[in-house]
Design a protein around this motif. Structure first.
Motif, PDB file in Angstrom:
ATOM      1  N   LEU A 159       0.826  -1.202   0.000  1.00 53.65           N
ATOM      2  CA  LEU A 159       0.000   0.000   0.000  1.00 53.65           C
ATOM      3  C   LEU A 159       0.866   1.260   0.000  1.00 53.65           C
ATOM      4  O   LEU A 159       0.529   2.246  -0.653  1.00 53.65           O
ATOM      5  N   ALA A 160       1.984   1.215   0.710  1.00 55.78           N
ATOM      6  CA  ALA A 160       2.880   2.375   0.746  1.00 55.78           C
ATOM      7  C   ALA A 160       3.484   2.638  -0.630  1.00 55.78           C
ATOM      8  O   ALA A 160       3.584   3.792  -1.071  1.00 55.78           O
ATOM      9  N   VAL A 161       3.877   1.576  -1.333  1.00 55.25           N
ATOM     10  CA  VAL A 161       4.444   1.728  -2.673  1.00 55.25           C
ATOM     11  C   VAL A 161       3.362   2.201  -3.652  1.00 55.25           C
ATOM     12  O   VAL A 161       3.613   3.050  -4.508  1.00 55.25           O
ATOM     13  N   LEU A 162       2.154   1.672  -3.526  1.00 56.70           N
ATOM     14  CA  LEU A 162       1.054   2.100  -4.380  1.00 56.70           C
ATOM     15  C   LEU A 162       0.703   3.572  -4.133  1.00 56.70           C
ATOM     16  O   LEU A 162       0.430   4.324  -5.079  1.00 56.70           O
ATOM     17  N   GLU A 163       0.720   3.965  -2.875  1.00 55.66           N
ATOM     18  CA  GLU A 163       0.415   5.362  -2.559  1.00 55.66           C
ATOM     19  C   GLU A 163       1.472   6.286  -3.157  1.00 55.66           C
ATOM     20  O   GLU A 163       1.144   7.352  -3.714  1.00 55.66           O
ATOM     21  N   ASP A 164       2.733   5.896  -3.056  1.00 59.37           N
ATOM     22  CA  ASP A 164       3.801   6.706  -3.645  1.00 59.37           C
ATOM     23  C   ASP A 164       3.623   6.802  -5.158  1.00 59.37           C
ATOM     24  O   ASP A 164       3.783   7.875  -5.744  1.00 59.37           O
ATOM     25  N   ALA A 165       3.275   5.675  -5.785  1.00 55.19           N
ATOM     26  CA  ALA A 165       3.051   5.684  -7.237  1.00 55.19           C
ATOM     27  C   ALA A 165       1.893   6.604  -7.611  1.00 55.19           C
ATOM     28  O   ALA A 165       1.976   7.380  -8.572  1.00 55.19           O
ATOM     29  N   ALA A 166       0.826   6.534  -6.829  1.00 58.62           N
ATOM     30  CA  ALA A 166      -0.370   7.326  -7.128  1.00 58.62           C
ATOM     31  C   ALA A 166      -0.146   8.820  -6.963  1.00 58.62           C
ATOM     32  O   ALA A 166      -0.860   9.629  -7.565  1.00 58.62           O
ATOM     33  N   THR A 167       0.835   9.190  -6.161  1.00 58.17           N
ATOM     34  CA  THR A 167       1.086  10.618  -5.915  1.00 58.17           C
ATOM     35  C   THR A 167       2.285  11.152  -6.697  1.00 58.17           C
ATOM     36  O   THR A 167       2.583  12.343  -6.620  1.00 58.17           O
ATOM     37  N   THR A 168       2.966  10.280  -7.455  1.00 59.27           N
ATOM     38  CA  THR A 168       4.142  10.753  -8.201  1.00 59.27           C
ATOM     39  C   THR A 168       4.066  10.464  -9.695  1.00 59.27           C
ATOM     40  O   THR A 168       4.209  11.363 -10.509  1.00 59.27           O
ATOM     41  N   TRP A 169       3.809   9.204 -10.085  1.00 58.39           N
ATOM     42  CA  TRP A 169       3.880   8.897 -11.518  1.00 58.39           C
ATOM     43  C   TRP A 169       2.684   8.154 -12.102  1.00 58.39           C
ATOM     44  O   TRP A 169       2.445   8.225 -13.309  1.00 58.39           O
ATOM     45  N   TRP A 170       1.911   7.449 -11.294  1.00 62.05           N
ATOM     46  CA  TRP A 170       0.763   6.702 -11.845  1.00 62.05           C
ATOM     47  C   TRP A 170      -0.418   7.655 -11.966  1.00 62.05           C
ATOM     48  O   TRP A 170      -1.277   7.743 -11.103  1.00 62.05           O
ATOM     49  N   THR A 171      -0.456   8.388 -13.075  1.00 62.97           N
ATOM     50  CA  THR A 171      -1.490   9.393 -13.300  1.00 62.97           C
ATOM     51  C   THR A 171      -2.738   8.774 -13.912  1.00 62.97           C
ATOM     52  O   THR A 171      -2.713   7.644 -14.421  1.00 62.97           O
ATOM     53  N   ASP A 172      -3.827   9.536 -13.894  1.00 67.91           N
ATOM     54  CA  ASP A 172      -5.069   9.062 -14.502  1.00 67.91           C
ATOM     55  C   ASP A 172      -4.932   8.897 -16.012  1.00 67.91           C
ATOM     56  O   ASP A 172      -5.686   8.145 -16.635  1.00 67.91           O
ATOM     57  N   ALA A 173      -3.980   9.608 -16.615  1.00 67.21           N
ATOM     58  CA  ALA A 173      -3.788   9.529 -18.066  1.00 67.21           C
ATOM     59  C   ALA A 173      -2.976   8.297 -18.477  1.00 67.21           C
ATOM     60  O   ALA A 173      -2.902   7.975 -19.668  1.00 67.21           O
ATOM     61  N   LEU A 174      -2.385   7.605 -17.510  1.00 65.65           N
ATOM     62  CA  LEU A 174      -1.538   6.458 -17.817  1.00 65.65           C
ATOM     63  C   LEU A 174      -2.380   5.194 -17.994  1.00 65.65           C
ATOM     64  O   LEU A 174      -3.130   4.801 -17.105  1.00 65.65           O
ATOM     65  N   THR A 175      -2.235   4.550 -19.127  1.00 61.95           N
ATOM     66  CA  THR A 175      -2.916   3.280 -19.383  1.00 61.95           C
ATOM     67  C   THR A 175      -2.074   2.157 -18.794  1.00 61.95           C
ATOM     68  O   THR A 175      -1.201   1.590 -19.457  1.00 61.95           O
ATOM     69  N   MET A 176      -2.292   1.859 -17.539  1.00 57.44           N
ATOM     70  CA  MET A 176      -1.548   0.798 -16.863  1.00 57.44           C
ATOM     71  C   MET A 176      -2.506  -0.120 -16.128  1.00 57.44           C
ATOM     72  O   MET A 176      -3.415   0.341 -15.429  1.00 57.44           O
ATOM     73  N   VAL A 177      -2.315  -1.420 -16.310  1.00 58.36           N
ATOM     74  CA  VAL A 177      -3.199  -2.421 -15.728  1.00 58.36           C
ATOM     75  C   VAL A 177      -2.365  -3.449 -14.970  1.00 58.36           C
ATOM     76  O   VAL A 177      -1.368  -3.958 -15.492  1.00 58.36           O
ATOM     77  N   VAL A 178      -2.763  -3.733 -13.740  1.00 61.02           N
ATOM     78  CA  VAL A 178      -2.101  -4.746 -12.915  1.00 61.02           C
ATOM     79  C   VAL A 178      -3.063  -5.909 -12.727  1.00 61.02           C
ATOM     80  O   VAL A 178      -4.196  -5.715 -12.276  1.00 61.02           O
ATOM     81  N   THR A 179      -2.621  -7.111 -13.100  1.00 62.85           N
ATOM     82  CA  THR A 179      -3.477  -8.285 -12.940  1.00 62.85           C
ATOM     83  C   THR A 179      -2.732  -9.402 -12.224  1.00 62.85           C
ATOM     84  O   THR A 179      -1.508  -9.504 -12.299  1.00 62.85           O
ATOM     85  N   VAL A 180      -3.514 -10.229 -11.543  1.00 62.25           N
ATOM     86  CA  VAL A 180      -3.022 -11.475 -10.970  1.00 62.25           C
ATOM     87  C   VAL A 180      -3.918 -12.568 -11.504  1.00 62.25           C
ATOM     88  O   VAL A 180      -5.143 -12.524 -11.321  1.00 62.25           O
ATOM     89  N   ASN A 181      -3.330 -13.543 -12.196  1.00 61.98           N
ATOM     90  CA  ASN A 181      -4.119 -14.617 -12.786  1.00 61.98           C
ATOM     91  C   ASN A 181      -3.215 -15.811 -13.067  1.00 61.98           C
ATOM     92  O   ASN A 181      -2.068 -15.639 -13.470  1.00 61.98           O
TER      93      ASN A 181
END
Length: 223
Positions: A159-181
């Motif tokens: 969650l800490a790494v995700l929060e850092d990503a969300a506030t620095t580089w993982w923008t709403d304009a970025l087409t990025m998908v994380v899956t587990v399957n």
């Protein structure tokens, strides 16, 4: 893409030679790099031996990613039946719209099996409620067919790494998908242009997501 990161790196890093960018990053990190050839024109692979995950760059495998695609992948030892999706709310809405359009245009009675699995999950799997951190709950969607496993995966470190990503580089304009399957973690996004700072940031996310998934797998098997 990665506008906040691009401001911190030199203009010379955006020459469009993705192989050179990947090679330079791999060398700096001590990772193994190789070029591969196939019927689609080939690509590049970076292998992270110590943590057992890899980066692939080549032909896009998804209709919503145009041009080349960048993928981070790892095997997690999680049950192959567990399916988890992490995506921004903006992208989730766009993909849901495409699924609905495909559904109604073909006058189907069930979701089109030719759609990518993560798009089929959107109307199928329940959402995992995120309350903290607030930035994640407001901007991201997590869906899973195994909520208990998903919550074990979303530990404090991830969650800490995700929060850092969300506030620095993982923008709403970025087409990025994380899956587990099927026991595999996959992070996919457009592969052009590439920046070393981008690879470092997503690599950090992949590394922690993989560690947390393997811990969740052990916890699930134990109890």
């Amino acid at each position: 893409m990665f506008a906040s990161i691009k401001r911190m790196i030199a203009p010379s890093s955006s020459k469009g030679d993705e192989g050179q960018v990947l090679s330079s990053w791999a060398k700096a990190e001590g990772y193994a790099y190789k070029t591969v050839r196939d019927k689609d024109g080939g690509g590049h692979v970076v292998q992270v031996e110590d943590e057992d995950w890899r980066v692939e760059w080549g032909t896009s495998q998804r209709s919503y990613i145009h041009g080349k695609e960048l993928r981070f992948r790892s095997e997690t030892k999680l049950s192959p039946d567990v399916q988890i999706l992490v995506v921004s709310r903006v992208l989730a809405h766009a993909l849901e719209t495409e699924v609905f359009s495909s559904f109604t245009n073909a006058m189907q009675t069930q979701v089109d099996n030719t759609l990518p699995e993560e798009m089929r999950w959107l109307p199928m799997h329940p959402r995992v409620t995120l309350s903290e951190p607030v930035v994640l709950s407001k901007r991201f969607v997590v869906l899973a067919n195994a909520e208990t496993v998903a919550r074990r995966w979303l530990d404090d470190k991830l969650l800490a790494v995700l929060e850092d990503a969300a506030t620095t580089w993982w923008t709403d304009a970025l087409t990025m998908v994380v899956t587990v399957n099927r026991g595999r973690l996959t992070i996919r996004m457009p592969g052009q242009p590439l920046e070393e700072a981008q690879l470092h940031a997503v690599g950090r996310l992949c590394s922690q997501a993989t560690r947390s998934l393997r811990a969740a797998a052990l916890s699930s098997s134990a109890g």
